[in-house]
Design a protein around this motif. Structure first.
Motif, PDB file in Angstrom:
ATOM      1  N   ARG A 113      -3.916  20.773  44.902  1.00 48.23           N
ATOM      2  CA  ARG A 113      -5.197  20.047  44.078  1.00 48.23           C
ATOM      3  C   ARG A 113      -6.087  21.175  43.079  1.00 48.23           C
ATOM      4  O   ARG A 113      -7.100  21.326  44.125  1.00 48.23           O
ATOM      5  CB  ARG A 113      -5.006  19.250  43.782  1.00 48.23           C
ATOM      6  CG  ARG A 113      -3.905  17.990  44.008  1.00 48.23           C
ATOM      7  CD  ARG A 113      -3.721  16.489  44.907  1.00 48.23           C
ATOM      8  NE  ARG A 113      -4.461  15.569  45.653  1.00 48.23           N
ATOM      9  CZ  ARG A 113      -4.778  15.113  46.581  1.00 48.23           C
ATOM     10  NH1 ARG A 113      -5.399  14.020  45.622  1.00 48.23           N
ATOM     11  NH2 ARG A 113      -5.529  15.013  47.685  1.00 48.23           N
ATOM     12  N   GLU A 114      -6.710  20.403  42.273  1.00 38.42           N
ATOM     13  CA  GLU A 114      -8.172  21.169  41.703  1.00 38.42           C
ATOM     14  C   GLU A 114      -9.108  19.980  42.269  1.00 38.42           C
ATOM     15  O   GLU A 114      -8.787  18.801  43.107  1.00 38.42           O
ATOM     16  CB  GLU A 114      -8.281  21.744  40.915  1.00 38.42           C
ATOM     17  CG  GLU A 114      -7.309  22.552  39.388  1.00 38.42           C
ATOM     18  CD  GLU A 114      -7.218  24.041  40.492  1.00 38.42           C
ATOM     19  OE1 GLU A 114      -8.681  24.266  40.569  1.00 38.42           O
ATOM     20  OE2 GLU A 114      -6.879  24.564  40.909  1.00 38.42           O
ATOM     21  N   ILE A 115     -10.049  20.542  42.536  1.00 41.79           N
ATOM     22  CA  ILE A 115     -11.566  20.066  42.874  1.00 41.79           C
ATOM     23  C   ILE A 115     -12.189  19.101  41.572  1.00 41.79           C
ATOM     24  O   ILE A 115     -12.149  19.999  40.830  1.00 41.79           O
ATOM     25  CB  ILE A 115     -12.556  21.043  43.744  1.00 41.79           C
ATOM     26  CG1 ILE A 115     -12.633  21.739  44.729  1.00 41.79           C
ATOM     27  CG2 ILE A 115     -13.845  19.979  43.593  1.00 41.79           C
ATOM     28  CD1 ILE A 115     -13.104  22.665  44.906  1.00 41.79           C
ATOM     29  N   ASP A 116     -12.004  18.027  41.454  1.00 48.60           N
ATOM     30  CA  ASP A 116     -12.921  17.058  40.597  1.00 48.60           C
ATOM     31  C   ASP A 116     -14.248  17.470  40.203  1.00 48.60           C
ATOM     32  O   ASP A 116     -14.921  17.709  41.130  1.00 48.60           O
ATOM     33  CB  ASP A 116     -13.002  16.265  40.879  1.00 48.60           C
ATOM     34  CG  ASP A 116     -11.686  15.251  42.109  1.00 48.60           C
ATOM     35  OD1 ASP A 116     -10.720  15.250  41.327  1.00 48.60           O
ATOM     36  OD2 ASP A 116     -11.954  13.946  42.076  1.00 48.60           O
TER      37      ASP A 116
ATOM     38  N   LEU B 278     -11.564  16.668  47.483  1.00 47.85           N
ATOM     39  CA  LEU B 278     -11.752  16.875  45.956  1.00 47.85           C
ATOM     40  C   LEU B 278     -12.340  16.200  45.582  1.00 47.85           C
ATOM     41  O   LEU B 278     -13.431  16.803  44.445  1.00 47.85           O
ATOM     42  CB  LEU B 278     -10.520  17.034  45.904  1.00 47.85           C
ATOM     43  CG  LEU B 278      -9.377  17.440  46.543  1.00 47.85           C
ATOM     44  CD1 LEU B 278      -8.281  17.098  46.051  1.00 47.85           C
ATOM     45  CD2 LEU B 278      -9.667  18.866  46.217  1.00 47.85           C
TER      46      LEU B 278
ATOM     47  N   ARG C 140     -13.364  34.938  45.170  1.00 48.86           N
ATOM     48  CA  ARG C 140     -11.957  34.322  44.780  1.00 48.86           C
ATOM     49  C   ARG C 140     -10.588  35.285  44.921  1.00 48.86           C
ATOM     50  O   ARG C 140      -9.901  34.677  44.640  1.00 48.86           O
ATOM     51  CB  ARG C 140     -12.071  33.574  43.708  1.00 48.86           C
ATOM     52  CG  ARG C 140     -13.186  31.928  43.887  1.00 48.86           C
ATOM     53  CD  ARG C 140     -13.343  31.413  43.250  1.00 48.86           C
ATOM     54  NE  ARG C 140     -14.258  30.404  42.755  1.00 48.86           N
ATOM     55  CZ  ARG C 140     -14.986  30.054  42.478  1.00 48.86           C
ATOM     56  NH1 ARG C 140     -15.718  30.974  42.027  1.00 48.86           N
ATOM     57  NH2 ARG C 140     -15.573  29.158  43.040  1.00 48.86           N
TER      58      ARG C 140
ATOM     59  N   SER D  32      -8.778  24.126  46.724  1.00 53.23           N
ATOM     60  CA  SER D  32      -7.420  24.051  46.009  1.00 53.23           C
ATOM     61  C   SER D  32      -6.367  24.613  46.687  1.00 53.23           C
ATOM     62  O   SER D  32      -5.557  23.702  46.035  1.00 53.23           O
ATOM     63  CB  SER D  32      -8.216  24.047  44.546  1.00 53.23           C
ATOM     64  OG  SER D  32      -8.636  25.831  44.860  1.00 53.23           O
ATOM     65  N   SER D  33      -6.105  25.527  46.690  1.00 55.56           N
ATOM     66  CA  SER D  33      -5.272  26.301  47.618  1.00 55.56           C
ATOM     67  C   SER D  33      -3.911  25.740  48.268  1.00 55.56           C
ATOM     68  O   SER D  33      -3.094  25.503  48.224  1.00 55.56           O
ATOM     69  CB  SER D  33      -5.473  28.014  47.472  1.00 55.56           C
ATOM     70  OG  SER D  33      -5.542  28.930  46.563  1.00 55.56           O
TER      71      SER D  33
END
Length: 369
Positions: free
Chosen positions: A191-194, A89, A124, A186-187
Motif C-alpha cells: 500500500r502507498e504511504i498516506d 502508512l 528508489r 510501500s513495497s
C-alpha cells in the motif's frame, strides 16, 4: 486547576501503558494503543508485551511481523519502532521533515551540496527490483556521482529519512538473530504511504492532531514538551491549539500545564502497582520530557543507556539482565523482604517466558546494589 503529583501521574502512566493490570488485548490492538514499541533492540518488544498482556505468546507478535500487519521502521525520534502497518502508512509523511533534519544534524558537512531529492530518487531506483538490501548493499549500488558522502552517512540518510523503509523479517522474530534488510515501506506492505493531509486552512495539521490524541491515550496526562519528546516533531502547538476545546488540563508540581483526554483513566494515587519488568528503551520511560513520574532524577540516565529496569510500586527500583536461564536483578535501593519476594516471583515468571516455558531452568538471583 488541579495539581497532579508524581504518584498520581505515575499511576496514570501505568494504567495507560497497560502496566497496572495486564490487558486482555490482541497484540495488534496493544501495539496500536501504545503508539508502537521502540525496537532498535529486536527482542525487547517481546518483553514489553509480556509485561503488558495477559497470556502473551511470542508467536502473537512474530506472526503479524511476517504477515505484514506490524512493521519495523524508523519513525518517532528517528529510532526504530514496531508499529502497526496502518500507523506506519498514516504517520510517515508527517515525520519526513524531522527524520531528514535529524540525519543532517549528525552529518550536515557530509551532505553539503548534495541534492537530496536526486539521492532519494536514486535509492528508489536501486530498490525498484524488489530485492531486499542491507544498508551497505544499497549505498554500493548508487551511481558514482551520488556517492560522495561517507557510506555510513549515505546509508543513514537513505534508510531512515529519504526512502521510507521496512526492516524485513527474520529480524525482529522471536529468538532469531538476523541483520537488517530493507525494502521500501510501500513495497513491503503493498500500500502507498498516506499523503500529508490538509484542508487548506493555515496551520491545519490533522495528522498532528491524531498523534496528540493517540499520545494522550497512551501517555497522558502530559505536557506539550512530553509529546514532542515522544515523537520528535515540530509544529505540534498548532495541533494542541486545534484540540484544546476537547481536552482537559491539569498542572504538575512544577507548574507545567498537562493536557489529557476527558475520559482517560487517572487512577487513585494509592492504587497498588505490581512489579513489572521493562525492556531496554521502553517508551514508558522515554515517552516523556519529564520522567520524574516513573524514575528518580538520579537514575534518569538509565532510560537512554539501554538499561532494562524493574518497576516496584510504580517506580524504577532496579535493573535486570539475563544470561542463559538466569534473570539477575540489581536493586537501586535497599529491598524489603516483601520487595525481594515479589520481584523474585515476577523474575522467575520472566525467566520462564524467556526460556520458552522451561521453568525448571528458570531462576533469579538478586543482589543489593
Amino acid at each position: 486547576m488541579t495539581v497532579l503529583g508524581p504518584r498520581a501521574l505515575g499511576r496514570a502512566t501505568l494504567a495507560r501503558q497497560l502496566l497496572l493490570d495486564r490487558a486482555d488485548l490482541p497484540v495488534l490492538d496493544a501495539v496500536a494503543h501504545l503508539g508502537g514499541l521502540q525496537a532498535q533492540e529486536p527482542q525487547e518488544p517481546f518483553v514489553g508485551l509480556w509485561s503488558r498482556l495477559r497470556g502473551f505468546e511470542p508467536a502473537a507478535l512474530s506472526d503479524p511481523l511476517t504477515g505484514r500487519r506490524v512493521v519495523r521502521t524508523h519513525l518517532m525520534r528517528r529510532t526504530v519502532h514496531l508499529v502497526t502497518a496502518d500507523d506506519a502508512l498514516a504517520w510517515r509523511a508527517r515525520h519526513d521533515a524531522m527524520l531528514r533534519q535529524r540525519v543532517l544534524g549528525v552529518y550536515r558537512r557530509e551532505f553539503e551540496g548534495v541534492d537530496l531529492d536526486a539521492l532519494a530518487a536514486a535509492g528508489r531506483a536501486v530498490l525498484s527490483d524488489g530485492e531486499p538490501r542491507t544498508m551497505t548493499d544499497l549505498t554500493r549500488a548508487l551511481p558514482d556521482e551520488l556517492s560522495g558522502p561517507a557510506p555510513r552517512a549515505l546509508g543513514e540518510m537513505l534508510v531512515s529519512a529519504l526512502v521510507p523503509m521496512a526492516q524485513l523479517p527474520p529480524r525482529g522474530l522471536w529468538h532469531t538473530k538476523a541483520g537488517v534488510r530493507n525494502l521500501p515501506l510501500s513495497s513491503w506492505l503493498g500500500r502507498e504511504i498516506d499523503p500529508l493531509p490538509g484542508d487548506g486552512t493555515e496551520g491545519s495539521d490533522p495528522v498532528g492532531q491524531a498523534l496528540l490524541r493517540r499520545y494522550l491515550a497512551a501517555f497522558g496526562p502530559a505536557a506539550s514538551a512530553d509529546l514532542r519528546a515522544w515523537c520528535g516533531l515540530a509544529g505540534l502547538p498548532k495541533a494542541v491549539a486545534a484540540l484544546r476545546d476537547e481536552l482537559i488540563t491539569f498542572r504538575d508540581e512544577r507548574g507545567r500545564e498537562l493536557l489529557d483526554l476527558p475520559d482517560a483513566p487517572r487512577p487513585d494515587p494509592d492504587t497498588p502497582a505490581p512489579v513489572r519488568f521493562l525492556p531496554a528503551f521502553d517508551n514508558a520511560l522515554l515517552g516523556y520530557d519529564d520522567r520524574s513520574r516513573i524514575v528518580d532524577d538520579a537514575h534518569r540516565g538509565l532510560s537512554v543507556a539501554g538499561a532494562r529496569v524493574v518497576l516496584l510500586d510504580g517506580r524504577v527500583a532496579a535493573t535486570w539482565t539475563v544470561e542463559s536461564d538466569t534473570v539477575t536483578v540489581t536493586p537501586l535501593r535497599p529491598f524489603s523482604h516483601t520487595d525481594r519476594t515479589t520481584v523474585t516471583e515476577e523474575g522467575r515468571e520472566l525467566a520462564a517466558f524467556l526460556t520458552d516455558g522451561d521453568s525448571h531452568r528458570a531462576r533469579i538471583t538478586a543482589s543489593d546494589g
